[in-house]
Scaffold this motif. Structure first.
Motif, PDB file in Angstrom:
ATOM      1  N   LYS A 194       4.227  11.610  -0.579  1.00 58.13           N
ATOM      2  CA  LYS A 194       5.322  12.333   0.068  1.00 58.13           C
ATOM      3  C   LYS A 194       5.200  13.805  -0.293  1.00 58.13           C
ATOM      4  O   LYS A 194       4.675  14.175  -1.350  1.00 58.13           O
ATOM      5  CB  LYS A 194       6.685  11.793  -0.364  1.00 58.13           C
ATOM      6  CG  LYS A 194       7.069  12.116  -1.797  1.00 58.13           C
ATOM      7  CD  LYS A 194       8.490  11.673  -2.121  1.00 58.13           C
ATOM      8  CE  LYS A 194       8.858  12.063  -3.563  1.00 58.13           C
ATOM      9  NZ  LYS A 194      10.225  11.633  -3.929  1.00 58.13           N
ATOM     10  N   ASP A 218       9.681   8.190  11.456  1.00 56.27           N
ATOM     11  CA  ASP A 218       9.180   7.237  10.468  1.00 56.27           C
ATOM     12  C   ASP A 218       8.526   7.943   9.295  1.00 56.27           C
ATOM     13  O   ASP A 218       8.638   7.509   8.147  1.00 56.27           O
ATOM     14  CB  ASP A 218       8.170   6.280  11.118  1.00 56.27           C
ATOM     15  CG  ASP A 218       8.844   5.298  12.071  1.00 56.27           C
ATOM     16  OD1 ASP A 218      10.003   4.935  11.811  1.00 56.27           O
ATOM     17  OD2 ASP A 218       8.208   4.913  13.066  1.00 56.27           O
ATOM     18  N   LYS A 247      13.188   6.446   0.263  1.00 55.93           N
ATOM     19  CA  LYS A 247      13.390   5.538   1.388  1.00 55.93           C
ATOM     20  C   LYS A 247      14.710   4.815   1.198  1.00 55.93           C
ATOM     21  O   LYS A 247      15.065   4.420   0.079  1.00 55.93           O
ATOM     22  CB  LYS A 247      12.255   4.504   1.457  1.00 55.93           C
ATOM     23  CG  LYS A 247      10.934   5.042   1.981  1.00 55.93           C
ATOM     24  CD  LYS A 247       9.900   3.951   2.093  1.00 55.93           C
ATOM     25  CE  LYS A 247       8.628   4.487   2.747  1.00 55.93           C
ATOM     26  NZ  LYS A 247       8.830   4.818   4.151  1.00 55.93           N
ATOM     27  N   VAL A 258      16.131   7.749   8.435  1.00 60.25           N
ATOM     28  CA  VAL A 258      14.950   7.508   9.264  1.00 60.25           C
ATOM     29  C   VAL A 258      15.347   7.220  10.705  1.00 60.25           C
ATOM     30  O   VAL A 258      16.305   6.492  10.976  1.00 60.25           O
ATOM     31  CB  VAL A 258      14.131   6.340   8.689  1.00 60.25           C
ATOM     32  CG1 VAL A 258      12.957   5.990   9.609  1.00 60.25           C
ATOM     33  CG2 VAL A 258      13.613   6.706   7.302  1.00 60.25           C
ATOM     34  N   THR A 266      18.093   2.407   3.375  1.00 60.01           N
ATOM     35  CA  THR A 266      18.616   1.724   4.548  1.00 60.01           C
ATOM     36  C   THR A 266      20.012   1.224   4.223  1.00 60.01           C
ATOM     37  O   THR A 266      20.516   1.412   3.104  1.00 60.01           O
ATOM     38  CB  THR A 266      17.693   0.563   4.969  1.00 60.01           C
ATOM     39  OG1 THR A 266      18.134   0.041   6.222  1.00 60.01           O
ATOM     40  CG2 THR A 266      17.690  -0.550   3.925  1.00 60.01           C
ATOM     41  N   LEU A 316      13.124  -2.837   4.041  1.00 55.37           N
ATOM     42  CA  LEU A 316      12.523  -1.545   3.718  1.00 55.37           C
ATOM     43  C   LEU A 316      11.023  -1.639   3.983  1.00 55.37           C
ATOM     44  O   LEU A 316      10.356  -2.552   3.477  1.00 55.37           O
ATOM     45  CB  LEU A 316      12.763  -1.178   2.247  1.00 55.37           C
ATOM     46  CG  LEU A 316      14.182  -0.749   1.868  1.00 55.37           C
ATOM     47  CD1 LEU A 316      14.323  -0.675   0.352  1.00 55.37           C
ATOM     48  CD2 LEU A 316      14.509   0.601   2.481  1.00 55.37           C
ATOM     49  N   TYR A 319      18.410   2.062  -1.709  1.00 55.05           N
ATOM     50  CA  TYR A 319      17.621   3.290  -1.780  1.00 55.05           C
ATOM     51  C   TYR A 319      16.548   3.186  -2.859  1.00 55.05           C
ATOM     52  O   TYR A 319      16.801   2.685  -3.965  1.00 55.05           O
ATOM     53  CB  TYR A 319      18.559   4.461  -2.087  1.00 55.05           C
ATOM     54  CG  TYR A 319      17.919   5.830  -2.069  1.00 55.05           C
ATOM     55  CD1 TYR A 319      17.332   6.329  -0.906  1.00 55.05           C
ATOM     56  CD2 TYR A 319      17.903   6.627  -3.205  1.00 55.05           C
ATOM     57  CE1 TYR A 319      16.749   7.588  -0.877  1.00 55.05           C
ATOM     58  CE2 TYR A 319      17.326   7.890  -3.197  1.00 55.05           C
ATOM     59  CZ  TYR A 319      16.747   8.361  -2.022  1.00 55.05           C
ATOM     60  OH  TYR A 319      16.177   9.605  -2.001  1.00 55.05           O
TER      61      TYR A 319
END
Length: 752
Positions: A304, A259, A47, A230, A49, A59, A41
């Motif tokens: 963001k 996304d 973001k 995501v 995964t 990533l 992270y």
């Protein structure tokens, strides 16, 4: 709508850079074997995964510059590492095996680090874990955190207390903005539901450097639930039943992420009847709460933004004592009718190795209080519960026959605030943040009674803080200047200024031992109630007279924290000394107005001191067993020797918890807890001592996988021995009314 247009404008001018990629792998430090299902992270970019069976991850959408990467998985120590993109080689991170719980990134401090890396001590708790212990509301749940208690009015209203300080000495943040809901009132609760809240962070000490006035005693920072991973969607339905109040709470939510674009929403409803002690139900402690939360977010490699909205509507009964005995859920007179709106827009623009954070918030609190219209000099007597029930029901019926019942007290509080921070480019040694914060607040009256007058409050603050890394220690320093103007329609106009600073150091005495020493100053400007009150209040049963000559409260606090932890044992000891100049307090003057005692606002220098100590054992090789013990203590005294009011009693908590994962049963747990609260003899001039007591609670739960659906089941019991007791911080203590008796709570959560 202005927030929506602002969002569109920001998105329109943001450049879309190419989507850059990080590839890496996660391995076991001892065996060098790949670790599957580890979470990777980037907190700044939000973001993340999960690693594949070969321990590999990818990533995408990474901007150039410095980033903090967090890797966590059960059974390993959480890893935090700074990286600079673009990378020269493939990233390989090795994790150390450990039975200690995973760490999370702390959001309430400006540098967003793991707690083990923070100079300032911050407690973090998962709301789901707190809920498992069977609390009825959010404020009660928070009392499971060492150093946090609650001033309660029944089970519907609770005000957080941090190390003996409460009211608006404790600042609450929700959705990244300060929660303003007329929290100065003794019987005014949080006005926010725990549905849709993921975790809470607690700063136990002056945080005025970061948050300005009202953070003199500490901060409760409520983190909203995260969006779905995501390119995924998640929905759930959850329900709980509480045997004591014959009540329930239910919520349902849905969230989906692509996304770049993501959204979520969650609605909840809770209803409870009067709570029961061993011998009686406490009349008109019933309540109903409706809550809705929604969010929409957007992100790319360099920008963001996150827009959130929350509306909470509550109807809360206010007890007059022991009367009608039934399990109806509709509040009787008197009651509160509260609606609280929170709008927030949090955005970040990323530059090469630096960033700009900007948050805008707006809260709108609509408070109505309905009460009996009667002659204060003539009270009708009722000989038994049956006659009182008929009296209450007749009053409610008559009120309904009149059509729209007019509130006796009706206030609207509207607050707009902003928070802008710039993170300078990082170096290997130093991180620096500068920022400005401000607030505009208006209070207006619409009811026939007026406890505080119409007024406008304006705040402005400027701050700077740095985190300096040395080989042997980390140091954090900061300074801030604030000004507050209070303009009251009755003619009072006050200006308050304050300069505050902080310095802290964290060092590792050994590989397993961390020591933190922090010193900070804080301040709190007097609130509208303290300056201008003049009248009786149904919720407090007293006539309050404000004092327009009150000065700033100003404090300085020193904190010392020692933590030791290895694979199977943890120990912590936190000690503090808090000197508060011009401490504002209420005291009776012996007079009566309309049969209500008169209370005055006065000031006196004071000091609070104490701390928390605890151990956590998870013995080898039975890592699933956790044995925890903690003790907390606080003493508060004025310089004249008098004890401060609302100081929680010392307490000792012992807890045994087991965790298990077997076949189709996942995230299983069971616990048993005994909390002993000692006698409180250190009472204020108008207080009385409170006897000690011990409360036993237990619970079990876990998740089942059925037909591609996760079914979470929980059972918990609180006050299992049905102990009759009174908490020293209960506002019903003066009437000799016991706190809640035994309750068995059932929970069901369906994740689709």
């Amino acid at each position: 709508m202005k927030y929506f247009y602002s969002l569109l404008l920001v998105l329109a001018v943001t450049q879309l850079y190419s989507q850059e990629t990080i590839n890496g792998s996660i391995i076991d430090e001892d065996t060098k074997q790949p670790i599957e299902f580890a979470t990777v992270y980037l907190p700044q970019l939000e973001k993340g995964t999960i690693t594949n069976q070969n321990g590999e991850f990818t990533l995408e959408g990474i901007s150039q510059g410095s980033h903090n990467i967090i890797v966590s998985i059960v059974g390993y120590q959480t890893a935090s590492q700074n990286i600079t993109y673009p990378l020269q080689d493939q990233l390989i991170i090795a994790l150390k095996p450990s039975a200690i719980e995973m760490e999370e990134v702390i959001i309430s401090t400006p540098f967003h680090k793991l707690q083990s890396e923070n100079v300032m001590k911050v407690e973090r708790a998962n709301i789901k874990a707190l809920q498992q212990q069977g609390a009825v509301n959010l404020s009660e749940s928070l009392t499971s955190i060492a150093g946090v208690e609650s001033v309660s009015t029944g089970v519907s209203i609770g005000k957080p207390v941090i190390r003996g300080l409460s009211s608006n000495r404790v600042l609450v943040y929700a959705q990244g903005v300060r929660l303003e809901n007329q929290q100065f009132g003794d019987e005014h609760g949080l006005g926010i539901s725990d549905a849709g809240i993921e975790s809470v962070e607690v700063i136990k000490g002056p945080a005025s450097l970061l948050y300005g006035s009202d953070a003199l005693g500490g901060v409760l920072y409520l983190n909203p639930e995260k969006y779905a991973p995501v390119n995924s969607s998640v929905s759930n339905i959850e329900g709980k039943y509480f045997s004591n109040t014959k009540g329930y709470s239910t919520n349902a939510g849905y969230k989906s992420s692509g996304d770049n674009l993501k959204f979520l929403f969650r609605g909840s409803l809770a209803e409870h009847s009067d709570y029961k002690t061993e011998d009686y139900r406490v009349t008109n402690t019933r309540f109903r709460e409706q809550d809705f939360k929604a969010g929409i977010g957007y992100r790319n490699a360099d920008f963001k933004t996150d827009f959130r909205y929350n509306v909470n509507h509550s109807k809360l009964g206010m007890t007059d004592g022991i009367g009608v005995q039934n399990t109806n859920r509709t509040p009787l007179l008197p009651y509160q009718d509260l609606t609280n709106h929170i709008f927030s827009l949090q955005s970040t623009s990323y530059f090469e190795n630096s960033q700009l954070d900007y948050t805008f918030g707006y809260t709108y609190n609509d408070r109505k209080e309905f009460e009996e219209h009667h002659d204060h000099d003539h009270h009708e007597e009722h000989d038994d519960h049956e006659g009182e029930e008929e009296h209450h029901e007749d009053e409610l019926h008559l009120a309904n026959e009149e059509g729209v019942l007019e509130p006796a007290l009706h206030m609207k509080l509207k607050t707009a605030n902003y928070d802008i921070k710039y993170h300078f480019p990082k170096t290997d040694k130093i991180e620096t943040v500068v920022g400005i914060q401000g607030m505009n607040q208006t209070n207006k009256n619409y009811g026939e009674e007026q406890l505080i007058p119409d007024a406008t409050v304006n705040d402005f603050g400027i701050l700077a803080t740095s985190h300096i890394h040395f080989n042997a220690a980390d140091i954090q320093i900061g300074a801030r200047f604030d000004t507050r103007n209070i303009d009251v329609n009755s003619g009072i106009n006050k200006n308050y200024n304050s300069f505050n600073g902080s310095i802290g150091v964290k060092t590792n005495l050994t590989e397993s031992t961390i020591v933190r020493l922090n010193m900070a100053t804080g301040f709190r400007a007097p609130n509208l109630a303290e300056l201008t009150s003049y009248g009786s209040h149904e919720g407090t049963n007293r006539f309050e007279i404000g004092n327009s000559d009150l000065k700033n409260e100003q404090n300085i606090q020193a904190d010392l924290t020692i933590e030791y932890g290895n694979k199977h044992f943890e120990f912590f000891a936190n000690g503090f000394y808090n000197k508060v100049n011009n401490y504002i307090y209420l005291t009776p003057n012996g007079e009566l107005v309309n049969n209500d005692p008169v209370f005055l606002y006065l000031q006196e220098d004071a000091a609070l001191y104490g701390g928390e100590i605890g151990v956590h054992l998870h013995p080898h090789p039975i890592h699933w067993l956790h044995i925890e013990t903690s003790f907390e203590s606080v003493t508060g005294k004025q310089d004249n020797g008098a004890n401060l009011p609302l100081i929680p009693a010392n307490s000792l908590t012992n807890k045994v918890r087991v965790e298990f994962d077997k076949n189709q049963f996942h995230n299983g747990y069971a616990f048993i807890k005994l909390k002993t609260t000692f006698k409180q003899n250190n009472t204020s001039a108008f207080g009385t001592a409170t006897d000690g007591y011990s409360l036993l609670s237990a619970g079990i739960g876990g998740d089942f996988n059925i037909w591609n659906t996760t079914l979470g089941v929980s059972v918990s019991g609180s006050n299992l021995t049905n102990k009759s007791y009174i908490n020293h911080l209960s506002r019903l203590k003066s009437d000799g009314i016991f706190n809640m008796g035994r309750s068995v709570n059932l929970g069901l959560n369906i994740i689709l």
